[in-house]
Design a protein around this motif. Structure first.
Motif, short mmCIF file in Angstrom:
data_model
loop_
_atom_site.label_atom_id
_atom_site.label_comp_id
_atom_site.label_asym_id
_atom_site.label_seq_id
_atom_site.Cartn_x
_atom_site.Cartn_y
_atom_site.Cartn_z
N ALA A 112 0.89 -1.11 0.04
CA ALA A 112 -0.04 0.02 -0.10
C ALA A 112 0.84 1.28 -0.06
O ALA A 112 0.40 2.31 -0.10
N VAL A 113 2.27 1.13 0.35
CA VAL A 113 2.88 2.22 0.29
C VAL A 113 3.76 2.53 -0.99
O VAL A 113 4.61 3.60 -0.99
N GLY A 114 3.60 1.80 -1.91
CA GLY A 114 4.33 2.04 -3.20
C GLY A 114 4.61 0.73 -3.91
O GLY A 114 4.45 -0.27 -3.25
N PRO A 115 5.38 0.88 -5.23
CA PRO A 115 5.67 -0.33 -5.67
C PRO A 115 6.81 -0.88 -5.18
O PRO A 115 7.82 -0.42 -4.82
N GLY A 116 6.99 -2.31 -5.24
CA GLY A 116 7.99 -3.10 -4.64
C GLY A 116 8.48 -3.98 -6.05
O GLY A 116 8.02 -3.88 -7.12
N ARG A 117 9.76 -4.49 -5.71
CA ARG A 117 10.29 -5.38 -6.68
C ARG A 117 10.51 -6.86 -6.04
O ARG A 117 10.83 -7.11 -5.29
N ARG A 118 9.69 -7.76 -7.10
CA ARG A 118 9.70 -9.01 -6.57
C ARG A 118 11.08 -9.66 -6.95
O ARG A 118 11.53 -9.65 -7.88
N GLU A 173 6.77 -23.12 2.15
CA GLU A 173 8.21 -22.83 1.89
C GLU A 173 8.63 -21.67 1.64
O GLU A 173 7.90 -21.11 0.74
N LEU A 174 9.68 -20.99 2.19
CA LEU A 174 10.00 -19.68 1.49
C LEU A 174 10.14 -19.70 0.08
O LEU A 174 10.81 -20.62 -0.44
N ALA A 175 9.55 -18.62 -0.54
CA ALA A 175 9.51 -18.43 -2.05
C ALA A 175 10.39 -17.45 -2.50
O ALA A 175 10.34 -17.33 -3.80
N GLY A 176 10.64 -16.61 -1.70
CA GLY A 176 11.29 -15.19 -2.11
C GLY A 176 10.67 -13.94 -1.57
O GLY A 176 10.23 -14.17 -0.31
N GLY A 177 10.59 -12.93 -1.88
CA GLY A 177 10.04 -11.68 -1.37
C GLY A 177 9.99 -10.49 -2.50
O GLY A 177 10.29 -10.52 -3.42
N ILE A 178 9.20 -9.35 -1.76
CA ILE A 178 8.95 -8.31 -2.61
C ILE A 178 9.55 -7.37 -1.80
O ILE A 178 9.38 -6.81 -0.53
N MET A 232 13.03 -3.09 3.11
CA MET A 232 11.73 -3.68 3.68
C MET A 232 11.31 -4.60 2.67
O MET A 232 11.28 -4.76 1.51
N TYR A 233 10.84 -5.82 3.13
CA TYR A 233 10.40 -7.21 2.19
C TYR A 233 9.38 -7.63 2.82
O TYR A 233 9.05 -7.70 4.01
#
Length: 205
Positions: free
Chosen positions: A6-12, A156-161, A146-147
């Protein structure tokens, strides 16, 4: 609802890129510290010996393996302290406590004894933050990054934004800090609600 998106675009980031990126910034968390919000009640942690023992029904072995990590975590948190930051965690706990979470709370209890600052929010205490949707899994490293941590359907862990906007990081950190202030210290919660539980029924695949 607290939502990094909600605070802006992220990078996957895929799993390998997320792990590399996280490692690059973790030790630079600085005076703002490390903040983590953990909401899911079940994860899979393949390759973690104590989790593998837990999921195959070897509860006593699992607890012994956790205790066997004490020297490792004492050294780990000593290094973190020398780098000038603290790990803060908010752990949401649904009751009755899931088998996985019973295992994880033993691990978190050890970490708290070694230097991690963890507080617990139970049921209504965190559900009031979910009027518009489920809380995400969030990690904030200082003021830099921040992620939103991503998991697959099996847990299972798959990554983050990844998010970099300073105002977004400040906003989400303040929200997690508010939850942290209202939570119960892990040591007290563990003593009252976890320590006396019977070994969990194995439901993890």
């Amino acid at each position: 609802m607290l939502s990094p998106q909600a605070v802006g675009p992220g990078r996957r980031l895929g799993l390998d890129d997320y792990i590399e990126d996280f490692g690059r910034y973790f030790w630079r968390s600085g005076s703002e510290g490390f903040w983590k919000l953990e909401r899911q009640q079940t994860f899979r942690e393949p390759g973690v010996e104590s989790w593998e023992a837990f999921r195959t029904g070897r509860w006593d072995d699992s607890l012994a393996l956790i205790e066997g990590q004490r020297a490792h975590y004492e050294e780990y948190f000593r290094k973190i302290s020398e780098c000038g930051f603290v790990l803060h965690r908010v752990r949401c706990v649904e009751e009755p406590i899931s088998p996985y979470l019973q295992w994880e709370l033993h691990l978190l209890h050890l970490k708290s004894q070694c230097g991690e600052d963890t507080r617990v929010l139970v049921n209504d205490e965190f559900l009031r933050h979910e009027a518009q949707g489920r809380l995400p899994e969030v990690v904030i490293l200082g003021s830099s990054v921040m992620y939103e941590v991503l998991y697959d359907d099996a847990g299972e862990l798959a990554g983050g934004i990844r998010f970099d906007a300073p105002q977004g990081i400040i906003r989400c950190r303040r929200a997690i800090q508010e939850m942290h202030r209202s939570g119960e210290p892990l040591d007290a919660f563990f003593r009252h609600h976890v320590a006396s539980l019977s070994p969990p029924a194995v439901t993890e695949g």
